[in-house]
Motif scaffolding. Structure first.
Motif, PDB file in Angstrom:
ATOM      1  N   GLU A 148      32.104  -2.268   3.348  1.00 44.99           N
ATOM      2  CA  GLU A 148      33.277  -1.672   2.683  1.00 44.99           C
ATOM      3  C   GLU A 148      33.428  -0.184   2.962  1.00 44.99           C
ATOM      4  N   ASP A 149      32.637   0.337   3.912  1.00 48.43           N
ATOM      5  CA  ASP A 149      32.709   1.745   4.307  1.00 48.43           C
ATOM      6  C   ASP A 149      32.503   2.708   3.138  1.00 48.43           C
ATOM      7  N   CYS A 158      28.263   7.638   2.598  1.00 50.45           N
ATOM      8  CA  CYS A 158      26.864   7.631   3.064  1.00 50.45           C
ATOM      9  C   CYS A 158      25.863   7.925   1.949  1.00 50.45           C
TER      10      CYS A 158
END
Length: 124
Positions: free
Chosen positions: A62-63, A66
């Motif tokens: 789902e991006d 980070c």
């Protein structure tokens, strides 16, 4: 997953039978290991950790940001380390203590085995 010579399942990337002790068995019966009494709790805990890992996969898919993923990696790592320490404690209390009662060279072998396991845990 790979299978070791003793027929037990070992994680992929395992360096072989030196990482696992052969089952202490009599005939067709398997030995009772130190984690036996908490087996259900351990399986529940491992399923929860498995869910955390699946969550990581979902986050990447789902991006997700980070740092948020890294936070979850840290939580999963801590959960596995905590599980490993509990398993080690149970091994010392049951398997090593049993070898100490039996005496002979078995205690030396169990202490060496535990020492190597601790060394592997410290490297992670």
């Amino acid at each position: 997953m790979t299978t070791t010579e003793a027929g037990a399942t070992a994680p992929s990337g395992s360096t072989g039978p030196e990482n696992t002790a052969p089952p202490e068995s009599v005939g067709d019966e398997h030995a009772t290991y130190g984690y036996h009494k908490q087996k259900g709790e351990h399986l529940k805990r491992l399923r929860r950790i498995e869910g955390q890992i699946r969550g990581l996969q979902r986050m990447v898919d789902e991006d997700t940001y980070c740092i948020d993923i890294l936070t979850q990696v840290s939580a999963s790592t801590k959960a596995l380390q905590s599980f490993a320490l509990q398993l080690l404690e149970e091994h010392l209390r049951h398997c090593v203590a049993d070898a100490a009662v039996k005496g002979g060279t078995e205690i030396d072998a169990k202490v060496e085995e535990a020492t190597k396991a601790i060394g592997r845990l410290l490297r992670t």
